[in-house]
Design a protein around this motif. Structure first.
Motif, short mmCIF file in Angstrom:
data_model
loop_
_atom_site.label_atom_id
_atom_site.label_comp_id
_atom_site.label_asym_id
_atom_site.label_seq_id
_atom_site.Cartn_x
_atom_site.Cartn_y
_atom_site.Cartn_z
N GLN A 75 0.79 -1.72 -0.09
CA GLN A 75 0.01 -0.29 -0.62
C GLN A 75 0.99 1.55 0.00
O GLN A 75 0.17 1.81 -0.19
N LYS A 76 1.86 1.25 0.34
CA LYS A 76 3.68 2.39 0.10
C LYS A 76 2.77 3.32 0.58
O LYS A 76 2.48 4.72 0.55
N LYS A 77 2.90 2.28 2.12
CA LYS A 77 2.52 3.91 3.51
C LYS A 77 3.28 3.67 4.82
O LYS A 77 3.40 1.94 5.07
N VAL A 78 2.77 3.80 5.20
CA VAL A 78 3.95 3.80 7.07
C VAL A 78 2.82 3.75 8.50
O VAL A 78 1.57 5.20 7.94
N VAL A 79 1.97 3.31 9.10
CA VAL A 79 0.65 2.80 9.61
C VAL A 79 1.41 2.90 11.49
O VAL A 79 2.25 1.98 11.69
N GLU A 80 0.97 4.42 11.82
CA GLU A 80 0.77 4.09 13.39
C GLU A 80 0.00 3.53 14.42
O GLU A 80 -1.06 4.17 13.64
N MET A 81 0.72 2.05 14.95
CA MET A 81 -0.70 2.13 15.76
C MET A 81 -0.35 2.04 17.11
O MET A 81 0.65 1.97 17.47
N ASP A 82 -1.63 2.61 18.34
CA ASP A 82 -1.56 2.32 19.40
C ASP A 82 -1.46 0.94 20.14
O ASP A 82 -1.32 -0.22 19.57
N MET A 83 -1.38 1.36 21.26
CA MET A 83 -1.12 -0.30 22.28
C MET A 83 -2.68 -1.09 22.09
O MET A 83 -2.90 -2.62 21.99
N GLY A 84 -3.05 -0.18 21.76
CA GLY A 84 -4.60 -1.13 21.93
C GLY A 84 -5.09 -1.77 20.45
O GLY A 84 -6.21 -2.38 20.04
N GLY A 85 -4.15 -1.35 19.38
CA GLY A 85 -4.35 -1.26 17.99
C GLY A 85 -4.84 -0.93 16.70
O GLY A 85 -4.81 -1.07 16.03
N GLU A 86 -5.03 0.11 17.92
CA GLU A 86 -5.29 1.03 16.86
C GLU A 86 -5.04 2.09 15.50
O GLU A 86 -4.10 2.44 16.12
N VAL A 87 -5.30 2.80 14.45
CA VAL A 87 -4.25 3.38 13.76
C VAL A 87 -4.89 4.80 14.30
O VAL A 87 -5.61 5.36 14.55
N ILE A 88 -3.71 5.43 14.72
CA ILE A 88 -3.63 6.51 14.74
C ILE A 88 -2.67 7.95 13.67
O ILE A 88 -4.08 8.29 13.75
#
Length: 100
Positions: A75-88
């Protein structure tokens, strides 16, 4: 497509291990006194097209915030996730340059 599903499943297992499996406490299952519970609710298994990640290749855990950064080549991107698995946040995307 099947390889992408395997990689996505592996990434999910890795996330579950990182966020839930690093505890030093002993669980009742290891002491031999595990309680048995009947499952009353079931989760729907998502289709491969519903996955957040297509081809995750790099993980970076930021200890100060507890966030996980995942580079996805598909998907040519970087995903940031928190401890609960939610996308920030999501960074990147399809470029506008010429392909050689």
């Amino acid at each position: 497509m099947r390889e992408t599903s395997y990689i996505s499943a592996l990434c999910i297992l890795l996330l579950a291990y990182l966020f839930g499996g690093c505890s030093q406490e002993t669980s009742p299952a290891t002491s031999g006194n595990a309680d048995r519970k009947e499952l009353t609710e079931y989760e729907v298994v998502p289709a491969p097209d519903d996955y957040l990640l297509g081809l995750p290749v790099r993980l970076k855990y930021e200890g100060a915030t507890g966030n996980l950064f995942i580079q996805d080549l598909d998907q040519k991107k970087v995903v940031e996730m928190d401890m609960g698995g939610e996308v920030i946040a999501e960074f990147g995307g399809e470029g506008r340059g010429l392909v050689n």
